[in-house]
Design a protein around this motif. Structure first.
Motif, PDB file in Angstrom:
ATOM      1  N   THR A  16       3.477  -9.560  -8.805  1.00 17.00           N
ATOM      2  CA  THR A  16       3.475  -8.739  -9.510  1.00 17.00           C
ATOM      3  C   THR A  16       2.913  -7.464  -8.814  1.00 17.00           C
ATOM      4  N   ALA A  17       2.897  -6.530  -9.319  1.00 22.60           N
ATOM      5  CA  ALA A  17       2.356  -5.150  -8.718  1.00 22.60           C
ATOM      6  C   ALA A  17       1.056  -5.349  -8.554  1.00 22.60           C
ATOM      7  N   GLU A  18       0.019  -5.997  -9.356  1.00 23.65           N
ATOM      8  CA  GLU A  18      -1.108  -6.130  -9.129  1.00 23.65           C
ATOM      9  C   GLU A  18      -1.663  -6.879  -7.775  1.00 23.65           C
ATOM     10  N   VAL A  19      -1.015  -8.200  -7.815  1.00 24.05           N
ATOM     11  CA  VAL A  19      -0.971  -9.176  -6.786  1.00 24.05           C
ATOM     12  C   VAL A  19      -0.685  -8.223  -5.303  1.00 24.05           C
ATOM     13  N   GLU A  20       0.419  -7.659  -5.284  1.00 17.83           N
ATOM     14  CA  GLU A  20       0.916  -6.716  -4.240  1.00 17.83           C
ATOM     15  C   GLU A  20      -0.102  -6.081  -3.658  1.00 17.83           C
ATOM     16  N   ALA A  21      -0.502  -5.125  -4.662  1.00 20.98           N
ATOM     17  CA  ALA A  21      -1.552  -4.239  -4.181  1.00 20.98           C
ATOM     18  C   ALA A  21      -2.893  -4.982  -3.705  1.00 20.98           C
ATOM     19  N   ASP A  22      -3.272  -6.010  -4.212  1.00 21.15           N
ATOM     20  CA  ASP A  22      -4.471  -6.679  -3.896  1.00 21.15           C
ATOM     21  C   ASP A  22      -4.432  -7.052  -2.479  1.00 21.15           C
ATOM     22  N   LEU A  23      -2.920  -7.642  -2.247  1.00 18.90           N
ATOM     23  CA  LEU A  23      -2.814  -8.226  -0.727  1.00 18.90           C
ATOM     24  C   LEU A  23      -3.003  -7.139   0.154  1.00 18.90           C
ATOM     25  N   ASN A  24      -2.437  -5.824  -0.091  1.00 21.81           N
ATOM     26  CA  ASN A  24      -2.080  -4.689   0.638  1.00 21.81           C
ATOM     27  C   ASN A  24      -3.652  -4.346   1.021  1.00 21.81           C
ATOM     28  N   ASN A  25      -4.534  -4.160  -0.004  1.00 21.52           N
ATOM     29  CA  ASN A  25      -5.840  -3.680   0.029  1.00 21.52           C
ATOM     30  C   ASN A  25      -6.676  -4.577   0.804  1.00 21.52           C
ATOM     31  N   LYS A  26      -6.699  -5.913   0.638  1.00 23.24           N
ATOM     32  CA  LYS A  26      -7.447  -6.782   1.382  1.00 23.24           C
ATOM     33  C   LYS A  26      -6.993  -6.658   3.085  1.00 23.24           C
ATOM     34  N   ALA A  27      -5.558  -6.327   3.260  1.00 25.25           N
ATOM     35  CA  ALA A  27      -5.236  -6.169   4.645  1.00 25.25           C
ATOM     36  C   ALA A  27      -5.925  -5.044   5.310  1.00 25.25           C
ATOM     37  N   TYR A  28      -6.020  -3.881   4.315  1.00 29.25           N
ATOM     38  CA  TYR A  28      -6.543  -2.738   4.879  1.00 29.25           C
ATOM     39  C   TYR A  28      -7.953  -2.731   5.175  1.00 29.25           C
ATOM     40  N   ALA A  29      -8.713  -3.410   4.091  1.00 30.44           N
ATOM     41  CA  ALA A  29     -10.196  -3.655   4.348  1.00 30.44           C
ATOM     42  C   ALA A  29     -10.335  -4.482   5.586  1.00 30.44           C
ATOM     43  N   ARG A  77       1.149  -4.410   5.701  1.00 31.08           N
ATOM     44  CA  ARG A  77       0.515  -4.615   4.654  1.00 31.08           C
ATOM     45  C   ARG A  77      -0.941  -3.646   4.862  1.00 31.08           C
ATOM     46  N   THR A  78      -1.376  -3.448   5.781  1.00 30.39           N
ATOM     47  CA  THR A  78      -2.581  -2.589   6.389  1.00 30.39           C
ATOM     48  C   THR A  78      -2.298  -1.289   5.893  1.00 30.39           C
ATOM     49  N   GLU A  79      -0.910  -0.801   6.571  1.00 26.28           N
ATOM     50  CA  GLU A  79      -0.586   0.630   5.896  1.00 26.28           C
ATOM     51  C   GLU A  79      -0.383   0.935   4.621  1.00 26.28           C
ATOM     52  N   MET A  80       0.191  -0.127   3.773  1.00 24.49           N
ATOM     53  CA  MET A  80       0.413   0.138   2.389  1.00 24.49           C
ATOM     54  C   MET A  80      -1.107   0.224   1.573  1.00 24.49           C
ATOM     55  N   GLY A  81      -2.118  -0.764   2.234  1.00 22.05           N
ATOM     56  CA  GLY A  81      -3.273  -0.531   1.631  1.00 22.05           C
ATOM     57  C   GLY A  81      -3.898   0.690   1.956  1.00 22.05           C
ATOM     58  N   ARG A  82      -3.597   1.332   3.169  1.00 22.92           N
ATOM     59  CA  ARG A  82      -4.255   2.777   3.474  1.00 22.92           C
ATOM     60  C   ARG A  82      -3.597   3.570   2.332  1.00 22.92           C
ATOM     61  N   LYS A  83      -2.317   3.638   2.103  1.00 25.69           N
ATOM     62  CA  LYS A  83      -1.659   4.631   1.256  1.00 25.69           C
ATOM     63  C   LYS A  83      -2.100   4.618  -0.097  1.00 25.69           C
ATOM     64  N   ASN A  84      -2.512   3.124  -0.448  1.00 24.30           N
ATOM     65  CA  ASN A  84      -2.740   2.847  -1.904  1.00 24.30           C
ATOM     66  C   ASN A  84      -3.929   3.459  -1.905  1.00 24.30           C
TER      67      ASN A  84
END
Length: 88
Positions: A16-29, A77-84
């Motif tokens: 889901t979009a929420e899970v995808e965003a969560d994975l990306n945010n965790k990678a960025y963190a 995923r790190t880059e997507m988390g940064r963009k998010n």
């Protein structure tokens, strides 16, 4: 009863979009700054930036390419988390 939309992900799975965003945010963190960023650069140096000589066996080549894929996935995923984070 509503059904959440499932999206295809960069890793070949569906989330889901929420899970995808969560994975990306965790990678960025983890890898977006400091020690984590330095560590992902180290992983990139020993995988993506490593050149193997001629005569490499196919099994070894497949193993090295798998390593490169995982590091590229982590970086993406790190880059997507940064963009998010920039849009919030």
């Amino acid at each position: 009863m509503t059904k959440e939309k499932i999206n295809a992900s960069i890793d070949g799975r569906s989330y889901t979009a929420e899970v995808e965003a969560d994975l990306n945010n965790k990678a960025y963190a983890l890898f977006g700054s400091g020690i984590g960023k330095q560590f992902i650069q180290y992983l990139e140096n020993i995988t993506t930036n490593n050149v193997h000589g001629a005569g490499l066996q196919i099994e070894s080549l497949a193993h090295f390419e798998g390593q490169r894929w995982v590091v590229a996935l982590m970086k993406h995923r790190t880059e997507m988390g940064r963009k998010n984070g920039d849009t919030n």
